[in-house]
Design an enzyme around this catalytic site. Structure first.
Site, PDB file in Angstrom:
ATOM      1  N   ASP A 169       0.921  -1.094  -0.104  1.00 20.56           N
ATOM      2  CA  ASP A 169       0.005  -0.028  -0.195  1.00 20.56           C
ATOM      3  C   ASP A 169       0.973   1.384  -0.125  1.00 20.56           C
ATOM      4  O   ASP A 169       2.060   1.095   0.079  1.00 20.56           O
ATOM      5  CB  ASP A 169      -0.859  -0.086   1.309  1.00 20.56           C
ATOM      6  CG  ASP A 169      -1.711   1.348   1.589  1.00 20.56           C
ATOM      7  OD1 ASP A 169      -2.415   1.490   0.588  1.00 20.56           O
ATOM      8  OD2 ASP A 169      -1.709   1.749   2.458  1.00 20.56           O
ATOM      9  N   ALA A 221      -0.084   5.157   1.298  1.00 26.88           N
ATOM     10  CA  ALA A 221      -0.161   6.166   2.518  1.00 26.88           C
ATOM     11  C   ALA A 221      -0.539   5.435   3.554  1.00 26.88           C
ATOM     12  O   ALA A 221      -1.206   4.594   3.772  1.00 26.88           O
ATOM     13  CB  ALA A 221      -1.359   7.235   2.476  1.00 26.88           C
ATOM     14  N   ALA A 235     -13.454  10.773   9.375  1.00 25.64           N
ATOM     15  CA  ALA A 235     -12.850  10.767   8.260  1.00 25.64           C
ATOM     16  C   ALA A 235     -12.128   9.630   7.803  1.00 25.64           C
ATOM     17  O   ALA A 235     -11.878   8.757   7.091  1.00 25.64           O
ATOM     18  CB  ALA A 235     -12.119  11.758   8.052  1.00 25.64           C
ATOM     19  N   MET A 250     -10.984   4.184   5.835  1.00 28.59           N
ATOM     20  CA  MET A 250      -9.882   4.182   5.127  1.00 28.59           C
ATOM     21  C   MET A 250      -9.231   2.964   4.444  1.00 28.59           C
ATOM     22  O   MET A 250      -9.453   2.001   5.144  1.00 28.59           O
ATOM     23  CB  MET A 250      -8.724   4.937   6.043  1.00 28.59           C
ATOM     24  CG  MET A 250      -7.650   5.148   5.334  1.00 28.59           C
ATOM     25  SD  MET A 250      -7.883   6.555   4.217  1.00 28.59           S
ATOM     26  CE  MET A 250      -8.207   7.788   5.403  1.00 28.59           C
ATOM     27  N   LYS A 263     -11.690   6.643  -2.897  1.00 32.41           N
ATOM     28  CA  LYS A 263     -11.964   7.827  -2.346  1.00 32.41           C
ATOM     29  C   LYS A 263     -13.602   8.223  -2.643  1.00 32.41           C
ATOM     30  O   LYS A 263     -14.351   8.654  -1.805  1.00 32.41           O
ATOM     31  CB  LYS A 263     -10.918   9.068  -2.666  1.00 32.41           C
ATOM     32  CG  LYS A 263      -9.652   8.803  -2.446  1.00 32.41           C
ATOM     33  CD  LYS A 263      -9.497   8.401  -1.071  1.00 32.41           C
ATOM     34  CE  LYS A 263      -8.166   8.068  -0.795  1.00 32.41           C
ATOM     35  NZ  LYS A 263      -7.808   7.281   0.372  1.00 32.41           N
ATOM     36  N   HIS A 265     -15.151   5.988  -0.238  1.00 30.92           N
ATOM     37  CA  HIS A 265     -15.086   6.310   1.003  1.00 30.92           C
ATOM     38  C   HIS A 265     -15.951   7.442   1.593  1.00 30.92           C
ATOM     39  O   HIS A 265     -16.552   7.398   2.491  1.00 30.92           O
ATOM     40  CB  HIS A 265     -13.630   6.669   1.234  1.00 30.92           C
ATOM     41  CG  HIS A 265     -12.923   7.302   2.557  1.00 30.92           C
ATOM     42  ND1 HIS A 265     -11.809   6.569   3.250  1.00 30.92           N
ATOM     43  CD2 HIS A 265     -13.625   8.083   3.483  1.00 30.92           C
ATOM     44  CE1 HIS A 265     -11.584   7.355   4.272  1.00 30.92           C
ATOM     45  NE2 HIS A 265     -12.846   8.004   4.537  1.00 30.92           N
ATOM     46  N   ARG A 298     -11.043  -1.769  -3.425  1.00 33.45           N
ATOM     47  CA  ARG A 298     -11.167  -2.684  -2.083  1.00 33.45           C
ATOM     48  C   ARG A 298     -12.345  -2.394  -1.549  1.00 33.45           C
ATOM     49  O   ARG A 298     -13.097  -1.411  -1.561  1.00 33.45           O
ATOM     50  CB  ARG A 298      -9.724  -1.949  -1.216  1.00 33.45           C
ATOM     51  CG  ARG A 298      -8.351  -1.947  -1.622  1.00 33.45           C
ATOM     52  CD  ARG A 298      -7.716  -1.107  -0.799  1.00 33.45           C
ATOM     53  NE  ARG A 298      -6.469  -1.093  -1.307  1.00 33.45           N
ATOM     54  CZ  ARG A 298      -5.384  -0.347  -0.894  1.00 33.45           C
ATOM     55  NH1 ARG A 298      -5.787   0.674   0.024  1.00 33.45           N
ATOM     56  NH2 ARG A 298      -4.257  -0.364  -1.169  1.00 33.45           N
ATOM     57  N   ASP A 337      -2.144  -0.949   5.826  1.00 39.22           N
ATOM     58  CA  ASP A 337      -2.426  -0.346   7.321  1.00 39.22           C
ATOM     59  C   ASP A 337      -3.901  -0.418   7.597  1.00 39.22           C
ATOM     60  O   ASP A 337      -4.270   0.075   8.550  1.00 39.22           O
ATOM     61  CB  ASP A 337      -1.760   0.890   7.417  1.00 39.22           C
ATOM     62  CG  ASP A 337      -2.265   1.803   6.597  1.00 39.22           C
ATOM     63  OD1 ASP A 337      -2.872   3.119   7.170  1.00 39.22           O
ATOM     64  OD2 ASP A 337      -2.056   1.822   5.220  1.00 39.22           O
TER      65      ASP A 337
END
Length: 275
Positions: free
Chosen positions: A15, A17, A48, A52, A56, A59, A163, A189
């Site tokens: 991944d 970030a 927010a 994650m 986006k 999200h 994802r 993460d």
């Protein structure tokens, strides 16, 4: 033709970030808050961070589906958020994200050394992200100036379904010419990123402290007392439990030892689907 199980890892799919760059995964989270604020909708950093790892647009849709956020939307606009509203927020988010990503582009301490160690062990380095291609290109360009260039990059809008679908991980398998998904490890993460690896039939390694679940920058993380660190470790392991990562480590700096362990397990005939 006789099926032979892989005896060594061929690739790591990393991944971005919170894994290799942007300790604490701040670039995306802060922009979600700002994008919602531009529509006069308050969003906390904690809210927010919730979904994650997803693409986006998805999200933002997930955030808008949460009752507390939907209620704020109703108070402001007199209706619940539609897909058109989600798209409007996303379109506001995108240029802000591209502009902001450079501020959080530092490589995570130990990342370069770990990736070099993986390459020494003969692994190719694939990568994927919840970032769309427009943002991803900027992230990749900045990382290259700091010494990190993976062999392949898949953005969330490069595939039909982001994802926790396995599509991005599998796109790396195809592009890198790999023989078997069991010879791949996915490092992430977030829960959607671990599920992506699991659903792709890969080994999975979850990172506790460099990403979204801890949400601290490097200096704040370094300053945590041992007792608090232990408590956070237990808390975060609990948050990852449902996605069933094969390994949990603190940061990417600990990855080479995991690679050696997976290679030892593959040599004994073990596969990721066995555990």
């Amino acid at each position: 033709m006789h099926y032979q199980t892989p005896t060594r890892l061929q690739a790591a799919i990393l991944d971005w970030a919170g894994t290799v760059v942007d300790f604490g995964s701040f670039a995306p989270t802060r922009i979600f808050v700002e994008a919602f604020a531009s529509f006069d909708i308050e969003l906390s950093l904690e809210e927010a961070r919730g979904p994650m790892g997803m693409g986006k647009w998805d999200h933002i849709r997930t955030l808008c589906n949460q009752s507390a956020v939907a209620e704020r939307f109703v108070r402001r606009f007199g209706r619940t958020p539609s897909d058109d509203d989600v798209t409007a927020i996303y379109q506001r988010f995108m240029p802000m994200q591209i502009a902001k990503v450079a501020e959080h582009s530092d490589l995570i301490p130990g990342a370069l050394e770990s990736i070099a160690a993986l390459r020494q062990r003969g692994l190719k380095i694939g990568s994927c992200s919840g970032y769309p291609r427009q943002v991803m290109d900027k992230v990749v360009e900045l990382a290259a100036t700091k010494g990190y260039s993976p062999d392949h990059v898949v953005a969330t809008d490069d595939v039909p379904k982001g994802r926790p679908s396995p599509a991005q991980a599998l796109a790396n398998v195809i592009a890198l010419g790999l023989d078997d998904v069991a010879g791949c490890v996915k490092v992430d993460d977030t829960e959607p990123g671990i599920l992506e690896g699991r659903r792709a039939g890969m080994w999975t390694v979850a990172l506790r402290f460099s990403g979204n679940f801890l949400g601290l920058d490097w200096a704040q993380f370094q300053a945590l007392p041992a007792r608090q660190l232990a408590a956070e470790r237990t808390r975060i392991d609990g948050l990852f439990a449902a996605s069933r990562p094969h390994y949990l480590i603190d940061t990417i700096a600990e990855l080479p030892a995991v690679i050696d362990d997976i290679n030892a397990r593959l040599a004994r005939g073990m596969l990721p689907s066995h555990t």
